[in-house]
Design a protein around this motif. Structure first.
Motif, mmCIF file in Angstrom:
data_model
loop_
_atom_site.group_PDB
_atom_site.id
_atom_site.type_symbol
_atom_site.label_atom_id
_atom_site.label_comp_id
_atom_site.label_asym_id
_atom_site.label_seq_id
_atom_site.Cartn_x
_atom_site.Cartn_y
_atom_site.Cartn_z
ATOM 1 N N LYS A 265 48.429 -49.347 0.273
ATOM 2 C CA LYS A 265 47.800 -49.565 1.577
ATOM 3 C C LYS A 265 48.069 -51.000 2.008
ATOM 4 O O LYS A 265 48.271 -51.886 1.172
ATOM 5 C CB LYS A 265 46.295 -49.311 1.497
ATOM 6 N N LYS A 266 48.080 -51.230 3.312
ATOM 7 C CA LYS A 266 48.377 -52.562 3.836
ATOM 8 C C LYS A 266 47.094 -53.206 4.354
ATOM 9 O O LYS A 266 46.245 -52.554 4.971
ATOM 10 C CB LYS A 266 49.419 -52.472 4.953
ATOM 11 N N GLY A 267 46.947 -54.495 4.093
ATOM 12 C CA GLY A 267 45.764 -55.238 4.517
ATOM 13 C C GLY A 267 46.063 -56.164 5.676
ATOM 14 O O GLY A 267 47.137 -56.754 5.752
ATOM 15 N N VAL A 268 45.082 -56.284 6.583
ATOM 16 C CA VAL A 268 45.207 -57.154 7.758
ATOM 17 C C VAL A 268 43.949 -58.011 7.846
ATOM 18 O O VAL A 268 42.824 -57.491 7.769
ATOM 19 C CB VAL A 268 45.386 -56.333 9.049
ATOM 20 N N ALA A 269 44.138 -59.312 8.008
ATOM 21 C CA ALA A 269 42.996 -60.220 8.161
ATOM 22 C C ALA A 269 42.429 -60.092 9.573
ATOM 23 O O ALA A 269 43.170 -59.951 10.552
ATOM 24 C CB ALA A 269 43.431 -61.658 7.892
ATOM 25 N N ALA A 270 41.106 -60.122 9.684
ATOM 26 C CA ALA A 270 40.447 -59.981 10.987
ATOM 27 C C ALA A 270 39.139 -60.747 10.980
ATOM 28 O O ALA A 270 38.602 -61.106 9.921
ATOM 29 C CB ALA A 270 40.210 -58.507 11.305
ATOM 30 N N LEU A 271 38.629 -61.001 12.173
ATOM 31 C CA LEU A 271 37.335 -61.650 12.355
ATOM 32 C C LEU A 271 36.383 -60.699 13.069
ATOM 33 O O LEU A 271 36.788 -59.977 13.981
ATOM 34 C CB LEU A 271 37.473 -62.932 13.181
ATOM 35 N N VAL A 272 35.136 -60.701 12.652
ATOM 36 C CA VAL A 272 34.112 -59.908 13.329
ATOM 37 C C VAL A 272 33.721 -60.635 14.612
ATOM 38 O O VAL A 272 33.268 -61.781 14.569
ATOM 39 C CB VAL A 272 32.875 -59.705 12.430
ATOM 40 N N GLU A 273 33.900 -59.975 15.757
ATOM 41 C CA GLU A 273 33.620 -60.601 17.042
ATOM 42 C C GLU A 273 32.278 -60.167 17.630
ATOM 43 O O GLU A 273 31.629 -60.939 18.332
ATOM 44 C CB GLU A 273 34.742 -60.277 18.039
ATOM 45 N N ASP A 274 31.874 -58.932 17.368
ATOM 46 C CA ASP A 274 30.621 -58.443 17.944
ATOM 47 C C ASP A 274 30.142 -57.238 17.144
ATOM 48 O O ASP A 274 30.915 -56.610 16.406
ATOM 49 C CB ASP A 274 30.823 -58.056 19.416
ATOM 50 N N MET A 301 24.714 -49.976 5.883
ATOM 51 C CA MET A 301 24.726 -51.048 4.885
ATOM 52 C C MET A 301 25.750 -52.124 5.229
ATOM 53 O O MET A 301 25.453 -53.320 5.189
ATOM 54 C CB MET A 301 25.021 -50.465 3.494
ATOM 55 N N LEU A 302 26.950 -51.705 5.594
ATOM 56 C CA LEU A 302 27.990 -52.670 5.947
ATOM 57 C C LEU A 302 27.662 -53.362 7.259
ATOM 58 O O LEU A 302 27.917 -54.564 7.422
ATOM 59 C CB LEU A 302 29.342 -51.965 6.039
ATOM 60 N N TYR A 303 27.073 -52.631 8.191
ATOM 61 C CA TYR A 303 26.699 -53.202 9.486
ATOM 62 C C TYR A 303 25.698 -54.341 9.307
ATOM 63 O O TYR A 303 25.812 -55.397 9.937
ATOM 64 C CB TYR A 303 26.109 -52.108 10.371
ATOM 65 N N ASP A 304 24.699 -54.142 8.454
ATOM 66 C CA ASP A 304 23.690 -55.177 8.214
ATOM 67 C C ASP A 304 24.263 -56.355 7.437
ATOM 68 O O ASP A 304 23.776 -57.481 7.568
ATOM 69 C CB ASP A 304 22.500 -54.585 7.461
ATOM 70 N N LYS A 305 25.282 -56.097 6.638
ATOM 71 C CA LYS A 305 25.841 -57.148 5.796
ATOM 72 C C LYS A 305 26.728 -58.101 6.598
ATOM 73 O O LYS A 305 26.769 -59.306 6.330
ATOM 74 C CB LYS A 305 26.652 -56.518 4.661
ATOM 75 N N LEU A 306 27.444 -57.569 7.594
ATOM 76 C CA LEU A 306 28.383 -58.383 8.358
ATOM 77 C C LEU A 306 27.688 -59.150 9.471
ATOM 78 O O LEU A 306 26.692 -58.692 10.041
ATOM 79 C CB LEU A 306 29.484 -57.498 8.958
ATOM 80 N N SER A 307 28.230 -60.310 9.791
ATOM 81 C CA SER A 307 27.747 -61.130 10.896
ATOM 82 C C SER A 307 28.931 -61.513 11.771
ATOM 83 O O SER A 307 30.085 -61.527 11.315
ATOM 84 C CB SER A 307 27.042 -62.395 10.378
ATOM 85 N N ALA A 308 28.637 -61.807 13.021
ATOM 86 C CA ALA A 308 29.700 -62.239 13.929
ATOM 87 C C ALA A 308 30.346 -63.514 13.404
ATOM 88 O O ALA A 308 29.658 -64.466 13.028
ATOM 89 C CB ALA A 308 29.146 -62.462 15.330
ATOM 90 N N GLY A 309 31.664 -63.515 13.354
ATOM 91 C CA GLY A 309 32.400 -64.658 12.852
ATOM 92 C C GLY A 309 32.858 -64.524 11.422
ATOM 93 O O GLY A 309 33.631 -65.355 10.936
#
Length: 337
Positions: A265-274, A301-309
Motif C-alpha cells: 500500500k502507498k502512504g501519503v502525508a496529509a494535514l487535518v484541516e477540519d 474513536m479516531l474522530y475524537d483523537k484527531l485535532s485540526a492541524g
C-alpha cells in the motif's frame, strides 16, 4: 467553557434585528395570501367545497393557529431582544462542528413527499451554539472566534475570526507542516489486517452494486417469465443499469485481485484541516475529517483523537486509490473500512 460577556446592542445589531422582525411580520401574510389564492384557483366553488366542510375547516384553523403561534413566538423573542438592548459576546475556540439533518414525511399520509431541514451547530470550547450556514461554513475546527448573539432569540448577530490562519499552525508550525507534507513515505507491505480490509472493501462494493441492480433485474426477469418478451426488448434501457453496475463490479474485483497480488500500500502525508460530525433521524450518524488529501469518513474513536492541524499518514491501495488506513502522529494505525 467559552468566555461570555454582556454588551449593549450596536446600531448594526439593532438594524439586523429590525430587518429580521420586518421579515417575520411580512412572511405569514404572504404565505396565507398565496395559500388562499391557490385554493381559489383549484376549487371553483370555494365556499361550498372548502368552507362548508367542517373537518377541513378545523384542520385549516388548527394549521393556522400552529403556524401563527410559531411566528408569534419568534416575533416576541426578537422584540424582547430589541427592548432589552443587550447582546452576549462569546469568545472561544471552535472544538467541533455538527450538521443535523431532519427528514419528515415519506409515508402514505403525506403522499410520499419528504421534507428535509438542515441545522448547523458550532461548539465553542465544547459548548453548543446553533448558527446559520454562513457562519458554519466560515470557520474551521481549531479557530479562535468571537460571536455576538441575541440572548432571547438566539440569533447570531456577528461572528469574527481572531486568527485568520487555519488551525494547522496550532499543531505544527508552518515550516514543519510544509516539510511534513513534502515527506516521501515508502510503500508498506500489507499485513493480515490489510488483507482483511481489502476483503471488506470488495464485499461492501459487491453489496452496493447488487442492491442498485436488483430492482431492474427483478423487473426484467418478471417480464421474461410472464412471456412479455416484447416489453423486455422495448424497455432495453431497463438493462442499462444492471450492465453498468456489472461493469463497475468487474473493475472493483479486478482492483481487488491486483491489490492482493501487489501486497503493498502507498502512504501519503496529509494535514487535518477540519472536522465535521453529521447526525440524522433517518440515517446512522457519521464523522468525517477534511484533510489536505480530501474528506475521509472515520469512526468516533479516531474522530475524537484527531485535532485540526495534526499531521497524519493516509494509506491508499495501489490500484483504485481507495483509502484503507490512517496513521496518527503517535504512530497508531486506524482502519477506515
Amino acid at each position: 467553557m467559552p468566555l461570555k460577556e454582556k454588551l449593549p446592542l450596536e446600531p448594526a445589531d439593532i438594524k439586523k434585528l429590525r430587518r429580521q422582525l420586518f421579515a417575520m411580520l411580512i412572511f405569514p401574510v404572504v404565505v396565507i395570501g398565496m395559500f388562499l389564492l391557490f385554493i381559489s384557483f383549484v376549487f371553483k366553488d370555494f365556499k361550498n367545497s372548502f368552507v362548508g366542510d367542517t373537518v377541513v375547516m378545523y384542520v385549516f384553523i388548527g394549521f393556522c393557529l400552529f403556524f401563527f403561534g410559531v411566528i408569534a413566538y419568534m416575533i416576541g423573542t426578537t422584540t424582547i431582544d430589541l427592548r432589552r438592548g443587550i447582546k452576549h459576546r462569546i469568545s472561544g475556540k471552535v472544538t467541533d462542528k455538527r450538521l443535523n439533518i431532519q427528514t419528515t414525511g415519506g409515508g402514505s399520509g403525506t403522499g410520499g413527499k419528504t421534507r428535509t431541514t438542515r441545522q448547523y451547530y458550532l461548539y465553542l470550547d465544547d459548548e453548543e451554539f446553533s448558527v446559520d450556514y454562513r457562519e458554519y461554513a466560515k470557520v474551521k475546527v481549531g479557530m479562535d472566534v468571537v460571536m455576538d448573539r441575541a440572548p432571547k432569540s438566539k440569533s447570531t448577530l456577528k461572528l469574527d475570526i481572531l486568527s485568520l490562519s487555519d488551525a494547522a499552525n496550532d499543531s505544527l508550525p508552518r515550516t514543519e507542516s510544509d516539510r511534513f507534507l513534502e515527506k516521501r513515505i515508502p510503500h508498506t507491505r500489507y499485513t493480515q489486517k490489510d488483507f482483511e480490509a481489502l476483503k471488506r472493501i470488495w464485499y461492501a462494493a459487491l453489496k452496493r452494486r447488487l442492491f442498485l441492480a436488483a430492482p431492474f433485474v427483478s423487473i426484467g426477469i418478471l417480464l421474461l417469465v410472464s412471456g412479455l418478451w416484447g416489453f423486455a426488448v422495448f424497455l432495453f434501457p431497463l438493462w442499462a443499469v444492471p450492465l453498468y453496475q456489472a461493469f463497475q463490479l468487474y473493475r472493483v474485483h479486478r482492483n481487488y485481485r491486483r491489490n492482493t497480488f501487489s501486497a503493498h500500500k502507498k502512504g501519503v502525508a496529509a494535514l487535518v484541516e477540519d472536522k465535521i460530525s453529521i447526525t440524522s433521524n433517518r440515517r446512522s450518524n457519521s464523522n468525517s475529517i477534511r484533510t489536505s488529501q480530501g474528506t475521509i469518513t472515520v469512526n468516533t474513536m479516531l474522530y475524537d483523537k484527531l485535532s485540526a492541524g495534526d499531521g497524519i499518514t493516509i494509506y491508499f491501495t495501489q490500484y483504485g486509490n481507495t483509502p484503507i488506513s490512517l496513521l496518527t502522529m503517535d504512530q497508531e494505525e486506524f482502519y477506515l473500512v
